[in-house]
Design a protein around this motif. Structure first.
Motif, PDB file in Angstrom:
ATOM      1  N   LEU A 194      96.948  49.251  44.431  1.00  0.00           N
ATOM      2  CA  LEU A 194      97.516  47.935  44.705  1.00  0.00           C
ATOM      3  C   LEU A 194      98.717  48.070  45.642  1.00  0.00           C
ATOM      4  CD1 LEU A 194      97.383  46.476  41.085  1.00  0.00           C
ATOM      5  CD2 LEU A 194      95.767  46.066  42.959  1.00  0.00           C
ATOM      6  N   VAL A 195      98.876  47.068  46.502  1.00  0.00           N
ATOM      7  CA  VAL A 195      99.948  47.062  47.503  1.00  0.00           C
ATOM      8  C   VAL A 195     101.072  46.143  47.033  1.00  0.00           C
ATOM      9  CG1 VAL A 195     100.537  46.458  49.878  1.00  0.00           C
ATOM     10  CG2 VAL A 195      98.313  47.508  49.373  1.00  0.00           C
ATOM     11  N   LEU A 196     102.314  46.607  47.180  1.00  0.00           N
ATOM     12  CA  LEU A 196     103.482  45.795  46.827  1.00  0.00           C
ATOM     13  C   LEU A 196     104.177  45.307  48.092  1.00  0.00           C
ATOM     14  CD1 LEU A 196     105.041  47.904  43.914  1.00  0.00           C
ATOM     15  CD2 LEU A 196     103.551  45.892  43.742  1.00  0.00           C
ATOM     16  N   GLY A 197     104.765  44.122  47.999  1.00  0.00           N
ATOM     17  CA  GLY A 197     105.481  43.562  49.141  1.00  0.00           C
ATOM     18  C   GLY A 197     106.678  42.763  48.658  1.00  0.00           C
ATOM     19  N   GLY A 198     107.330  42.082  49.579  1.00  0.00           N
ATOM     20  CA  GLY A 198     108.464  41.246  49.217  1.00  0.00           C
ATOM     21  C   GLY A 198     109.567  42.044  48.548  1.00  0.00           C
ATOM     22  N   ARG A 199     110.169  41.464  47.502  1.00  0.00           N
ATOM     23  CA  ARG A 199     111.266  42.131  46.810  1.00  0.00           C
ATOM     24  C   ARG A 199     110.812  43.406  46.090  1.00  0.00           C
ATOM     25  NH1 ARG A 199     114.285  37.738  43.212  1.00  0.00           N
ATOM     26  NH2 ARG A 199     112.123  37.257  42.667  1.00  0.00           N
ATOM     27  N   GLU A 200     109.510  43.488  45.795  1.00  0.00           N
ATOM     28  CA  GLU A 200     109.000  44.682  45.103  1.00  0.00           C
ATOM     29  C   GLU A 200     108.730  45.844  46.061  1.00  0.00           C
ATOM     30  OE1 GLU A 200     106.830  42.528  41.305  1.00  0.00           O
ATOM     31  OE2 GLU A 200     105.680  42.905  43.121  1.00  0.00           O
ATOM     32  N   LYS A 201     108.950  45.624  47.345  1.00  0.00           N
ATOM     33  CA  LYS A 201     108.736  46.676  48.329  1.00  0.00           C
ATOM     34  C   LYS A 201     109.626  47.880  48.068  1.00  0.00           C
ATOM     35  CE  LYS A 201     106.726  47.883  52.282  1.00  0.00           C
ATOM     36  NZ  LYS A 201     105.258  48.055  52.404  1.00  0.00           N
ATOM     37  N   SER A 202     110.773  47.650  47.417  1.00  0.00           N
ATOM     38  CA  SER A 202     111.703  48.759  47.151  1.00  0.00           C
ATOM     39  C   SER A 202     111.078  49.828  46.257  1.00  0.00           C
ATOM     40  CB  SER A 202     112.982  48.233  46.494  1.00  0.00           C
ATOM     41  OG  SER A 202     112.695  47.666  45.218  1.00  0.00           O
ATOM     42  N   TRP A 203     110.056  49.457  45.526  1.00  0.00           N
ATOM     43  CA  TRP A 203     109.423  50.433  44.637  1.00  0.00           C
ATOM     44  C   TRP A 203     108.792  51.601  45.408  1.00  0.00           C
ATOM     45  CZ3 TRP A 203     109.141  51.022  39.355  1.00  0.00           C
ATOM     46  CH2 TRP A 203     109.736  50.011  38.594  1.00  0.00           C
ATOM     47  N   VAL A 204     108.358  51.346  46.645  1.00  0.00           N
ATOM     48  CA  VAL A 204     107.673  52.412  47.382  1.00  0.00           C
ATOM     49  C   VAL A 204     108.618  53.562  47.722  1.00  0.00           C
ATOM     50  CG1 VAL A 204     106.037  50.749  48.331  1.00  0.00           C
ATOM     51  CG2 VAL A 204     108.029  51.426  49.691  1.00  0.00           C
ATOM     52  N   GLU A 205     109.944  53.340  47.585  1.00  0.00           N
ATOM     53  CA  GLU A 205     110.890  54.434  47.789  1.00  0.00           C
ATOM     54  C   GLU A 205     110.731  55.512  46.716  1.00  0.00           C
ATOM     55  OE1 GLU A 205     114.736  52.653  47.886  1.00  0.00           O
ATOM     56  OE2 GLU A 205     114.239  51.310  49.573  1.00  0.00           O
ATOM     57  N   LEU A 206     110.019  55.173  45.646  1.00  0.00           N
ATOM     58  CA  LEU A 206     109.763  56.139  44.569  1.00  0.00           C
ATOM     59  C   LEU A 206     108.431  56.862  44.764  1.00  0.00           C
ATOM     60  CD1 LEU A 206     110.744  54.003  41.428  1.00  0.00           C
ATOM     61  CD2 LEU A 206     112.188  55.602  42.694  1.00  0.00           C
ATOM     62  N   ALA A 207     107.855  56.793  45.952  1.00  0.00           N
ATOM     63  CA  ALA A 207     106.543  57.396  46.208  1.00  0.00           C
ATOM     64  C   ALA A 207     106.485  58.827  45.678  1.00  0.00           C
ATOM     65  CB  ALA A 207     106.232  57.375  47.698  1.00  0.00           C
ATOM     66  N   GLY A 208     105.435  59.097  44.917  1.00  0.00           N
ATOM     67  CA  GLY A 208     105.261  60.415  44.322  1.00  0.00           C
ATOM     68  C   GLY A 208     105.632  60.480  42.858  1.00  0.00           C
ATOM     69  N   VAL A 209     106.347  59.475  42.371  1.00  0.00           N
ATOM     70  CA  VAL A 209     106.744  59.450  40.962  1.00  0.00           C
ATOM     71  C   VAL A 209     105.561  58.999  40.105  1.00  0.00           C
ATOM     72  CG1 VAL A 209     108.182  58.269  39.245  1.00  0.00           C
ATOM     73  CG2 VAL A 209     109.188  59.073  41.392  1.00  0.00           C
ATOM     74  N   ALA A 210     105.330  59.687  38.999  1.00  0.00           N
ATOM     75  CA  ALA A 210     104.255  59.330  38.077  1.00  0.00           C
ATOM     76  C   ALA A 210     104.823  59.218  36.671  1.00  0.00           C
ATOM     77  CB  ALA A 210     103.143  60.375  38.105  1.00  0.00           C
ATOM     78  N   ALA A 211     104.211  58.343  35.862  1.00  0.00           N
ATOM     79  CA  ALA A 211     104.665  58.155  34.485  1.00  0.00           C
ATOM     80  C   ALA A 211     103.501  57.719  33.618  1.00  0.00           C
ATOM     81  CB  ALA A 211     105.787  57.119  34.435  1.00  0.00           C
ATOM     82  N   ASP A 212     103.560  58.077  32.351  1.00  0.00           N
ATOM     83  CA  ASP A 212     102.557  57.654  31.377  1.00  0.00           C
ATOM     84  C   ASP A 212     102.921  56.245  30.915  1.00  0.00           C
ATOM     85  OD1 ASP A 212     100.379  57.859  29.640  1.00  0.00           O
ATOM     86  OD2 ASP A 212     101.664  58.512  28.003  1.00  0.00           O
ATOM     87  N   VAL A 213     102.050  55.282  31.164  1.00  0.00           N
ATOM     88  CA  VAL A 213     102.345  53.872  30.895  1.00  0.00           C
ATOM     89  C   VAL A 213     101.120  53.184  30.304  1.00  0.00           C
ATOM     90  CG1 VAL A 213     103.964  53.791  32.844  1.00  0.00           C
ATOM     91  CG2 VAL A 213     101.577  53.078  33.171  1.00  0.00           C
ATOM     92  N   THR A 214     101.289  51.921  29.970  1.00  0.00           N
ATOM     93  CA  THR A 214     100.172  51.047  29.626  1.00  0.00           C
ATOM     94  C   THR A 214     100.169  49.900  30.628  1.00  0.00           C
ATOM     95  OG1 THR A 214     100.278  51.583  27.279  1.00  0.00           O
ATOM     96  CG2 THR A 214      99.158  49.557  27.871  1.00  0.00           C
ATOM     97  N   VAL A 215      98.998  49.608  31.204  1.00  0.00           N
ATOM     98  CA  VAL A 215      98.879  48.565  32.235  1.00  0.00           C
ATOM     99  C   VAL A 215      97.750  47.614  31.866  1.00  0.00           C
ATOM    100  CG1 VAL A 215      98.522  48.100  34.700  1.00  0.00           C
ATOM    101  CG2 VAL A 215      99.635  50.219  33.999  1.00  0.00           C
ATOM    102  N   HIS A 216      97.975  46.323  32.138  1.00  0.00           N
ATOM    103  CA  HIS A 216      96.863  45.375  32.043  1.00  0.00           C
ATOM    104  C   HIS A 216      97.036  44.269  33.076  1.00  0.00           C
ATOM    105  CE1 HIS A 216      99.699  43.005  29.575  1.00  0.00           C
ATOM    106  NE2 HIS A 216      98.938  41.959  29.864  1.00  0.00           N
ATOM    107  N   ALA A 217      95.912  43.707  33.473  1.00  0.00           N
ATOM    108  CA  ALA A 217      95.902  42.607  34.443  1.00  0.00           C
ATOM    109  C   ALA A 217      95.123  41.447  33.851  1.00  0.00           C
ATOM    110  CB  ALA A 217      95.250  43.048  35.749  1.00  0.00           C
ATOM    111  N   GLY A 218      95.685  40.248  33.980  1.00  0.00           N
ATOM    112  CA  GLY A 218      95.000  39.060  33.500  1.00  0.00           C
ATOM    113  C   GLY A 218      94.619  39.188  32.035  1.00  0.00           C
ATOM    114  N   SER A 219      93.380  38.841  31.729  1.00  0.00           N
ATOM    115  CA  SER A 219      92.898  38.926  30.351  1.00  0.00           C
ATOM    116  C   SER A 219      92.203  40.259  30.080  1.00  0.00           C
ATOM    117  CB  SER A 219      91.918  37.779  30.065  1.00  0.00           C
ATOM    118  OG  SER A 219      90.819  37.827  30.971  1.00  0.00           O
ATOM    119  N   GLY A 220      92.324  41.204  31.015  1.00  0.00           N
ATOM    120  CA  GLY A 220      91.672  42.490  30.870  1.00  0.00           C
ATOM    121  C   GLY A 220      92.319  43.348  29.806  1.00  0.00           C
ATOM    122  N   PRO A 221      91.650  44.432  29.404  1.00  0.00           N
ATOM    123  CA  PRO A 221      92.195  45.320  28.376  1.00  0.00           C
ATOM    124  C   PRO A 221      93.396  46.108  28.878  1.00  0.00           C
ATOM    125  CG  PRO A 221      90.210  46.255  29.330  1.00  0.00           C
ATOM    126  CD  PRO A 221      90.340  44.881  29.905  1.00  0.00           C
TER     127      PRO A 221
END
Length: 392
Positions: A194-221
């Protein structure tokens, strides 16, 4: 004009398997491929080792407008059946996390195995067939291409979706479906960064960082796996999984501290009597559970609106349900598979045959059945192929 019992279009995972099954039923089969070699996507899959199935495969691991459609084919041909075939050919394999099975050595072994199975069924394989066009009606199909003209009573379309066009992906399956009166659920990139833009563009400065997380989109699992920040946005297994459920304009939610169960555990040191309550203490708490660069960024963009218990509670809830607003995906070029496809309402779930056009079959990625990450899409290819191969 040469005559066959069955013509299979597309020598990918589904096409190779279907041709082999039909050929071993003493059907005279022609397998037509527009690339110069068969199984190109198999060869690059799984980092070149082919994640060929998943032992935990169930219909719940698939997305479709009709979530029940895949049940029949998946029950007919299970992961254990394909594993039996792999072991019969002496291919060494191993299990990674979450039931994913890979070749120990090379994905080439899977392609060679499928070609050997086609040879057992005396399948004729035609490569580099350009300009494929189909004409005909029920039970009488004519295929014309750069290599000549061929006819058959059954036609199986296994040409795949739109993902990874540099590997030769085309929209032929959708064109043929519409030509014969079948509906198509709009194809879209799936298992895609997924591509980020706008105010969230600053996140790409962390390129290469990985973390164990939980993610969901919409009504998906919810998917508990790794998130990876890229130079364009978000990727990693958790994000790829959620991307299949995401639609433009929607939000995806990330729990950055999925192990911090129970209200108050993450920022407990700040809440206690005499605890230090400031930006430095907040960052220290995040660094205790997150990669340093990620903790630093979240400490800035997710700082509490104050240092009261209520403010700390709100900041913690935000960390556990962080909203991202993707500007889009990286498209079919980076998508592992294509979601959407031939509408399953027009197909027989037990045979993959078009209800209104006897003798016409659609299998694999081109159908509106899309698996989760981890070998499920290959299992759908094998299962839908066997369903059609036993019927043609």
């Amino acid at each position: 004009m040469r005559k066959f019992d069955v013509i299979v279009l597309g020598a990918g995972a589904a096409g190779l398997m279907c041709a082999a099954v039909a050929g071993q039923r003493n059907r005279r089969v022609l397998l037509v491929e527009h690339n110069t070699q068969p199984g190109r996507k198999i060869l690059i899959s799984g980092g070149g080792r082919c994640n060929f199935t998943n032992i935990h495969c169930t219909p719940a691991n698939f997305i479709s407008e009709n979530p029940h459609f895949a049940k029949s084919a998946l029950a007919l041909y299970e992961p254990s059946h394909f594993l039996e075939l792999v072991e019969r050919y002496g291919i060494k394999w191993h299990e990674k996390t979450l039931g994913q099975l890979f070749c120990d050595h090379s994905a080439r072994q899977i392609v060679d195995m499928l070609l050997a199975e086609c040879e057992r069924g005396h399948v004729e394989v035609l490569l580099n067939a350009r300009g494929i066009a189909v004409e005909g009606t029920s039970g009488a199909f004519r295929v014309e291409c750069s290599a000549g003209m061929f006819t058959a009573g059954a036609l199986v379309v296994a040409t795949g979706g739109l993902s990874i066009p540099k590997m030769g992906a085309t929209g032929l399956v959708y064109e043929l479906a519409q030509q014969f009166g079948l509906k198509v659920v709009e194809p879209r990139p799936a298992l895609v960064p997924l591509v980020l833009g706008g105010r969230e563009k600053s996140w790409v400065e962390l390129a290469g960082v990985a973390a164990d997380v939980t993610v969901h989109a919409g009504s998906g699992p919810k998917f508990r796996e790794k998130l990876l920040v890229t130079h364009r946005g978000l990727s990693g297994p958790a994000v790829l999984q959620a991307s299949s459920y995401w639609r433009p304009g929607e939000v995806i939610h990330v729990d950055f501290v999925p192990d911090a169960n129970g209200q108050g555990r993450l920022l407990e040191a700040l809440r206690g009597d005499g605890g230090r309550r400031d930006a430095v203490a907040f960052k220290q708490e995040l660094r205790a559970v997150l990669p340093q660069r990620l903790a630093g960024h979240l400490a800035e963009v997710g700082a509490p609106a104050g240092w009261s218990n209520l403010a700390l509670d709100a900041a913690e809830r935000n960390l556990r349900n962080w909203p991202f607003h993707p500007a889009g995906t990286e498209g079919f070029e980076k998508a592992e598979v294509t979601a959407g496809g031939v509408d399953t309402d027009g197909l027989n779930s037990k045979t993959m045959e078009a209800r209104a056009v006897p003798g016409l079959f659609f299998i694999g990625e081109g159908v509106d059945v899309t698996g989760h990450l981890g070998g499920f899409n290959f299992q759908w290819a094998w299962a839908s192929a066997v369903a059609a191969g036993r019927e043609v």
